[in-house]
Design an enzyme around this catalytic site. Sequence first.
Site, mmCIF file in Angstrom:
data_model
loop_
_atom_site.group_PDB
_atom_site.id
_atom_site.type_symbol
_atom_site.label_atom_id
_atom_site.label_comp_id
_atom_site.label_asym_id
_atom_site.label_seq_id
_atom_site.Cartn_x
_atom_site.Cartn_y
_atom_site.Cartn_z
ATOM 1 N N GLU A 32 0.840 -1.208 0.000
ATOM 2 C CA GLU A 32 0.000 0.000 0.000
ATOM 3 C C GLU A 32 0.869 1.249 0.000
ATOM 4 O O GLU A 32 1.834 1.346 0.769
ATOM 5 C CB GLU A 32 -0.895 -0.032 1.245
ATOM 6 C CG GLU A 32 -2.280 0.482 1.003
ATOM 7 C CD GLU A 32 -3.067 -0.399 0.034
ATOM 8 O OE1 GLU A 32 -3.145 -0.034 -1.156
ATOM 9 O OE2 GLU A 32 -3.602 -1.425 0.473
ATOM 10 N N SER A 123 -11.824 0.976 -5.937
ATOM 11 C CA SER A 123 -11.482 1.408 -7.300
ATOM 12 C C SER A 123 -12.645 1.431 -8.273
ATOM 13 O O SER A 123 -12.525 0.976 -9.417
ATOM 14 C CB SER A 123 -10.366 0.547 -7.887
ATOM 15 O OG SER A 123 -9.202 0.783 -7.187
ATOM 16 N N GLU A 157 -7.076 10.154 -14.853
ATOM 17 C CA GLU A 157 -7.381 10.473 -13.452
ATOM 18 C C GLU A 157 -6.429 11.555 -12.923
ATOM 19 O O GLU A 157 -6.844 12.474 -12.220
ATOM 20 C CB GLU A 157 -7.300 9.201 -12.597
ATOM 21 C CG GLU A 157 -7.806 9.452 -11.203
ATOM 22 C CD GLU A 157 -8.545 8.270 -10.604
ATOM 23 O OE1 GLU A 157 -8.884 7.312 -11.330
ATOM 24 O OE2 GLU A 157 -8.798 8.339 -9.390
ATOM 25 N N ASP A 169 -4.513 0.627 -9.594
ATOM 26 C CA ASP A 169 -5.941 0.320 -9.754
ATOM 27 C C ASP A 169 -6.304 0.050 -11.211
ATOM 28 O O ASP A 169 -7.017 -0.901 -11.529
ATOM 29 C CB ASP A 169 -6.789 1.472 -9.212
ATOM 30 C CG ASP A 169 -6.419 1.837 -7.787
ATOM 31 O OD1 ASP A 169 -5.739 1.020 -7.131
ATOM 32 O OD2 ASP A 169 -6.797 2.923 -7.329
#
Length: 384
Positions: A32, A123, A157, A169
Amino acid sequence: MHIETIVSEFKARYHATPRLFKAPGRVNLIGEHTDYNDGFVFPMALDRYTHVAVAPRADRRVDVYSANLKEEFSFSLDNNEHAQHHWSDYIAGMAHVLEKAGYALPGAMLYIHSDVPVGSGLSSSAALEVSSALAFLSLISQIIPGPELARLAQKAENQFVGMNCGIMDQFISIHGRADHALLLDCRSLNYELVPLDSSHARIVVCNTMVKHELGASAYNQRRQECETGVRIMQKQWPEIKALRDVTLEKFGGIQADLPAVVARRCRHVISEDERVLESVGALKHNQLRYFGEKMNASHDSLRDDYQVSCDELDQMVEIARAQPGCMGARMTGGGFGGCTVNLVELEQVEAFCANVEKMYQQRTGHKPQIYVSVPSQGAGEKIL
Ligand code: GLA
């Protein structure tokens, strides 16, 4: 919503016959806040999808209907430079980025339905970007190789929507495979599909049902803190380009020279990269318990060093870890709410879900949603 319903509603609304594309949400098992540090991640695609039905228009207008929101929106490809701060930005952003990359698109009619929970860190935005990218590309009979498509969706994005996310993602939404998780090197985009044997355990995703607004600004702040760490370390080691290039051992010798907060952020990322590689190695030898221990360590590091957890996530993790058969529990995704991911022995899954649901609600007042998940197939066309 059934595929047949999506198609029949499309026909009733637009009087045309569509093609249908789908892209899944994801859950990250470990790794992460490593993707934007050129590091390693280990997500799997969920059995929850965004579907986009599509047919071309003769002009440059794009009509979009969201079956979830029961809302429609239109824009022109000739006037599509900026985000409108609206759910349609992910679609408009995708069209914008594709056109900028040289793919001249016709107008389109889109009908969208998603069963990826929105705003839960699973996501839904990547699923929407990827499914609409495939829909647009089908209109010009183009296929873009997966890694390049993931980069373009990330660009939509980053540059159009304005969220500075990494590549994880979009990449897993495209490359996910049934019964596999995916180890991705976020620098080279080389990846390996690793079988997840579901005969002994399940991945259980627990949605805290909270989302703290801090999320986006804290995310960007963490990115900057990591970059600051790299800049300081480059004075001593000019060869490093990202935190990925620093081992924990090497870091031990320099961490006292960094500002305390920056040192904590770097320690999380560097240790997390090592945890990913160790835990994936263990998984290949069916050492599920060891994998679970690394998940636990990942959460603790995200909570204490990276400081992206929150009370509800910590409560959910604490409750989960106290359940029989829970081998590992951690927050997943960006943090500040959203979901936890848990590795649970098969025979205990039912009791786990019931207990966690009851105890989390008692403690926090929120009724959680719990998804027992199997690794699923990535994006593609659904042949009608
Ligand atoms: C969000 C971003 C990803 C990744 C995670 C944290 O989900 O979209 O790129 O950085 O946070 O691991």
